[in-house]
Motif scaffolding. Sequence first.
Motif, PDB file in Angstrom:
ATOM      1  N   THR A  95       0.913  -1.293  -0.068  1.00  0.00           N
ATOM      2  CA  THR A  95       0.024   0.063   0.050  1.00  0.00           C
ATOM      3  C   THR A  95       0.842   1.083  -0.050  1.00  0.00           C
ATOM      4  O   THR A  95       2.094   1.292   0.441  1.00  0.00           O
ATOM      5  N   LYS A  96       0.124   2.429  -0.430  1.00  0.00           N
ATOM      6  CA  LYS A  96       1.004   3.754  -0.556  1.00  0.00           C
ATOM      7  C   LYS A  96       0.950   4.095   0.806  1.00  0.00           C
ATOM      8  O   LYS A  96      -0.161   4.013   1.560  1.00  0.00           O
ATOM      9  N   PRO A  97       2.091   4.358   1.400  1.00  0.00           N
ATOM     10  CA  PRO A  97       1.969   5.130   2.928  1.00  0.00           C
ATOM     11  C   PRO A  97       1.090   6.417   3.154  1.00  0.00           C
ATOM     12  O   PRO A  97       0.842   7.205   2.108  1.00  0.00           O
ATOM     13  N   GLU A 105       3.520  -5.345   4.377  1.00  0.00           N
ATOM     14  CA  GLU A 105       4.653  -4.908   5.160  1.00  0.00           C
ATOM     15  C   GLU A 105       4.622  -4.735   6.556  1.00  0.00           C
ATOM     16  O   GLU A 105       3.547  -4.557   7.108  1.00  0.00           O
ATOM     17  N   ARG A 148       5.243  -2.080   8.330  1.00  0.00           N
ATOM     18  CA  ARG A 148       4.377  -1.035   8.764  1.00  0.00           C
ATOM     19  C   ARG A 148       2.994  -1.213   8.630  1.00  0.00           C
ATOM     20  O   ARG A 148       2.003  -0.761   9.283  1.00  0.00           O
ATOM     21  N   GLY A 176      -1.002   4.341  -6.546  1.00  0.00           N
ATOM     22  CA  GLY A 176      -0.620   4.877  -7.817  1.00  0.00           C
ATOM     23  C   GLY A 176       0.364   4.049  -8.570  1.00  0.00           C
ATOM     24  O   GLY A 176       0.916   2.871  -8.039  1.00  0.00           O
ATOM     25  N   GLY A 215       3.508   4.904  -8.466  1.00  0.00           N
ATOM     26  CA  GLY A 215       4.803   4.686  -7.360  1.00  0.00           C
ATOM     27  C   GLY A 215       4.516   3.522  -6.696  1.00  0.00           C
ATOM     28  O   GLY A 215       5.527   2.853  -6.243  1.00  0.00           O
ATOM     29  N   THR A 216       3.432   2.965  -6.480  1.00  0.00           N
ATOM     30  CA  THR A 216       3.232   1.866  -5.733  1.00  0.00           C
ATOM     31  C   THR A 216       3.582   0.497  -6.155  1.00  0.00           C
ATOM     32  O   THR A 216       4.115  -0.315  -6.007  1.00  0.00           O
ATOM     33  N   TRP A 254       7.376   0.471  -6.478  1.00  0.00           N
ATOM     34  CA  TRP A 254       7.785   0.105  -5.318  1.00  0.00           C
ATOM     35  C   TRP A 254       7.570  -1.470  -5.002  1.00  0.00           C
ATOM     36  O   TRP A 254       8.404  -2.214  -4.420  1.00  0.00           O
ATOM     37  N   SER A 293      -3.492   9.515  -8.480  1.00  0.00           N
ATOM     38  CA  SER A 293      -4.258  10.685  -9.519  1.00  0.00           C
ATOM     39  C   SER A 293      -4.194  10.066 -11.010  1.00  0.00           C
ATOM     40  O   SER A 293      -4.973  10.403 -11.981  1.00  0.00           O
ATOM     41  N   LEU A 294      -2.848   9.492 -11.446  1.00  0.00           N
ATOM     42  CA  LEU A 294      -2.727   9.229 -12.872  1.00  0.00           C
ATOM     43  C   LEU A 294      -3.061   7.651 -13.153  1.00  0.00           C
ATOM     44  O   LEU A 294      -3.723   7.522 -13.920  1.00  0.00           O
ATOM     45  N   LYS A 347      14.319   6.880  -7.710  1.00  0.00           N
ATOM     46  CA  LYS A 347      14.795   6.723  -6.252  1.00  0.00           C
ATOM     47  C   LYS A 347      16.450   6.220  -6.270  1.00  0.00           C
ATOM     48  O   LYS A 347      17.105   5.943  -7.330  1.00  0.00           O
TER      49      LYS A 347
HETATM   50  N1  ATP Z   1       4.651   0.649   0.047  1.00  0.00           N
HETATM   51  C1  ATP Z   1       5.358   1.648  -0.094  1.00  0.00           C
HETATM   52  N2  ATP Z   1       6.576   1.903   0.774  1.00  0.00           N
HETATM   53  C2  ATP Z   1       6.967   2.958   0.763  1.00  0.00           C
HETATM   54  N3  ATP Z   1       6.932   4.026  -0.391  1.00  0.00           N
HETATM   55  C3  ATP Z   1       5.937   3.821  -1.068  1.00  0.00           C
HETATM   56  C4  ATP Z   1       5.242   2.553  -1.128  1.00  0.00           C
HETATM   57  N4  ATP Z   1       4.285   2.745  -2.108  1.00  0.00           N
HETATM   58  C5  ATP Z   1       4.610   3.808  -2.716  1.00  0.00           C
HETATM   59  N5  ATP Z   1       5.673   4.494  -2.234  1.00  0.00           N
HETATM   60  C6  ATP Z   1       6.062   5.946  -2.839  1.00  0.00           C
HETATM   61  O1  ATP Z   1       5.049   6.646  -2.356  1.00  0.00           O
HETATM   62  C7  ATP Z   1       5.000   7.681  -3.496  1.00  0.00           C
HETATM   63  C8  ATP Z   1       3.557   7.925  -4.130  1.00  0.00           C
HETATM   64  O2  ATP Z   1       3.089   6.852  -4.309  1.00  0.00           O
HETATM   65  P1  ATP Z   1       1.878   6.701  -5.434  1.00  0.00           P
HETATM   66  O3  ATP Z   1       2.544   7.103  -7.022  1.00  0.00           O
HETATM   67  O4  ATP Z   1       1.583   5.040  -5.600  1.00  0.00           O
HETATM   68  O5  ATP Z   1       1.008   7.068  -5.144  1.00  0.00           O
HETATM   69  P2  ATP Z   1       0.508   8.734  -5.487  1.00  0.00           P
HETATM   70  O6  ATP Z   1       1.593   9.816  -5.755  1.00  0.00           O
HETATM   71  O7  ATP Z   1      -0.819   9.225  -4.851  1.00  0.00           O
HETATM   72  O8  ATP Z   1       0.019   8.403  -6.994  1.00  0.00           O
HETATM   73  P3  ATP Z   1      -0.072   9.358  -8.462  1.00  0.00           P
HETATM   74  O9  ATP Z   1       1.374   9.716  -8.584  1.00  0.00           O
HETATM   75  O10 ATP Z   1      -0.968   8.743  -9.445  1.00  0.00           O
HETATM   76  O11 ATP Z   1      -0.835  10.823  -8.036  1.00  0.00           O
HETATM   77  C9  ATP Z   1       5.863   6.886  -4.751  1.00  0.00           C
HETATM   78  O12 ATP Z   1       6.860   7.904  -4.635  1.00  0.00           O
HETATM   79  C10 ATP Z   1       6.276   5.655  -4.138  1.00  0.00           C
HETATM   80  O13 ATP Z   1       7.736   5.515  -4.357  1.00  0.00           O
END
Ligand code: ATP
Length: 524
Positions: free
Chosen positions: A217-219, A246, A248, A287, A289-290, A293, A312-313, A468
Motif C-alpha cells: 500500500t501507498k503510505p 509490509e 508498517r 498509484g 509509484g506503488t 515500489w 491521480s494518474l 529513487k
Molecule cells: N509501500 C510503499 N512503501 C514506501 N513508499 C511507497 C510505497 N508505495 C508507494 N510508495 C511511494 O509513495 C509515492 C507515491 O506513491 P504513488 O505514486 O503510488 O501514489 P500517488 O503519488 O498518490 O499516485 P499518483 O502519482 O498517481 O498521484 C511514490 O514515490 C512511491 O515510491
Amino acid sequence: MNSSDGASHSSSRPENGFIDSASVVNSEKAILELLQQTPVRDNDEHLIEFSEALRTVAKALRRAAEGKASAQAEAAEWKRKYELERAQNQDFQQQDKTSGGKDDDDVHCESTQNLDDQDDLCNEANEQPHGFCAEHGICSHEVLFDGENDSASRAIQKRMMRKASFKLSWRCKGKRSDQHKHDIVSFEKGNITTAGRTSKQIALKWESPPQTVLIMTKPNSNSVRVLCGEIVRWLKDHKNLNIYVEPRVRSELLTDSSSFEFVQTWKDESEILDLHKKVDLVVTLGGDGTVLWAASMFKGPVPPVVPFSLGSLGFMTPFYSERYKEHLDSILKGPISITLRHRLQCHVVRDSARDEYETEEPILVLNEVTIDRGISSYLTNLECYCDNSFVTLVQGDGLILSTTSGSTAYSLAAGGSMVHPQVPGILFTPICPHSLSFRPLILPEHVTIRVQVPFNSRSHAWVSFDGKDRKQLGAGDALICSMAPWPVPTACQVDSTSDFLRSIHDGLHWNLRKTQSFDGPREL
Ligand SMILES: Nc1ncnc2c1ncn2[C@@H]1O[C@H](COP(=O)(O)OP(=O)(O)OP(=O)(O)O)[C@@H](O)[C@H]1O
Ligand SMILES: NC(=O)c1ccc[n+]([C@@H]2O[C@H](COP(=O)([O-])OP(=O)(O)OC[C@H]3O[C@@H](n4cnc5c(N)ncnc54)[C@H](O)[C@@H]3O)[C@@H](O)[C@H]2O)c1
C-alpha cells in the motif's frame, strides 16, 4: 487403308489437352504399315512423292513423341519432389505448432519451471533431423533436399540449387534467451517470411488455486489504510487466503483491530529475498509509484501483480478499487490477461573496480534509469556505447534509459515516444541536449548500453533508479544497462492494448481535440 488403329488412336485425347504419346507412336506404325501394303512403282511419281511425305510425317511424329515422353518424365519427377517437400513443410509446421503453441498459450505461474520447460522445447527443436541446424539456425537448402543420392535426384538438385542457400542463426548470450527464436521467421525455398510474433496477448491460467496474497500500500493515506483492512478481511473470510503485508502495514492493521493477528509479514531483508517463493499474487493499493515500489521488492522473479488505482494518474493501475470484490474474484479464478513488463538491469561500475560486476549489486528498474547533472550546474558529459560501439556523447542535462513501460513517464516528458509496454526495447532519451539534432532512439531489447563519465569530465553525474536511490558517478565511473530476465507480470483489466490505450486517453488526454464541424469549405 486399315483405319482401325490410326483412327481410334488419333481420337483419344487425354483430359489435360495433350496428345497421348502412345497414340503418336501408333500413328507412325500405321503410316509405315500403309506404305508397306502399298507397293510404289518407280515411274509413279505422285505415289513416290506421297510416300516420302508420309515418311517425313511419321518421323516428325516419332520425334514429338520422344520429346513429350521425356518432358512428362521430368514433370513427374518435379511433381514428386514438390509433394515430398510440401509434406516435409507440413511436418515442420505441425512440429512448430506443438512446441510453439505450448510457449504461447500456456504461461506457467512458476517462472523457473517455465524457463526449464522452454529450454526443453528448445532442445527438442534442435534435435529435429530436417530443416533446423544444430546451432539454433535455419538452413534454406535443408528443406529442398530429402537425402536421396541417385543420379536423377542429383540432376534435379542441381536445378534447385540455383537459389543460393543460406543460414539464419541467432547469436544468443545465454541458452535461456533462445526460447522464442523459432517463432519469428519461417522459410520456404529460401524465402524468409514472418511466421509469428512473441508479443501476443498473454493469458495466465492457474494450474492450482492461489493461496497466498501480498498486499502493498501507498503510505500516509487514510483511504488506502481503510481499504487495505477491508480487502484483508474479505480475502481471509471469503477466500481463506494467507495474507502478507509490509511490517508498517501490519502494525497499522493491529492498531485498528487485534483481529488482524493472522496477517503475516517479514523481519529482515533475507526473508524479502524469498518472498517470491511464497506469494502467488501481489495486490497494490496506490498509484504507479506503488507498483514501482512493489516491483523493486523482487530482485528476481515477480509474482503476478494486480494494481488497484488509488492515485491521480494510474498508467499501470487499471483496476477500480471500489470494485475490488468483483475484480479479485475473477482474478483468483483466472484466466488473467497479463502484460509482461520488461525491466532493465543496471550495474554501477566504479573506475576502481578490477572486474565490471564485482562491486555493486545490480538494480532492477521498471520505468527507467536516469543519469543527470544532479545538483551540479555544469553541462553533463556522458559517453555512450551500445554493445561496445560508440553511440554518442551526451552534452546536456542527462540521459534516460527507459523501458517501454516507462515510456509514458519521465522519458515522455523529455520528448521520447510512447511505446506499448509489451514491445521489447530500450528507449534512449536525452534530457535537454545542447544540440539541435539529438533525436531520441529506441534500441532493441538484446543490447547492452554503457554510459560512462569521461575521465576529463568537469563534474560528477548522478544516477537514479525509478526516481529513487540516487548515486554519484565520478570521472571514469560507468553505468551498464541491459534487459533483465525477470519481467513484472501485471494483470490487465481488459487486455494489454486496451489498457494501454485507455491510460493514454484518460491519463494524458492524448490527441484530444474538438472534432471539426461538418459544415464549411469542401474539396470536391
Ligand atoms: N509501500 C510503499 N512503501 C514506501 N513508499 C511507497 C510505497 N508505495 C508507494 N510508495 C511511494 O509513495 C509515492 C507515491 O506513491 P504513488 O505514486 O503510488 O501514489 P500517488 O503519488 O498518490 O499516485 P499518483 O502519482 O498517481 O498521484 C511514490 O514515490 C512511491 O515510491
Ligand atoms: N519530469 C517528469 O515527468 C518526471 C520527473 C521525475 C520523475 N518522473 C517519473 O516518476 C517516476 C517515479 O514515480 P513515483 O510515483 O515514485 O514518483 P512521483 O510520486 O514523483 O510521481 C511521478 C508521476 O509519474 C507517474 N508515473 C510513474 N510511472 C509512470 C508510468 N510508467 N507511466 C506514466 N506515468 C507514470 C506517476 O503516476 C506520478 O504521477 C519515475 O520513474 C519517473 O519516470 C517523472
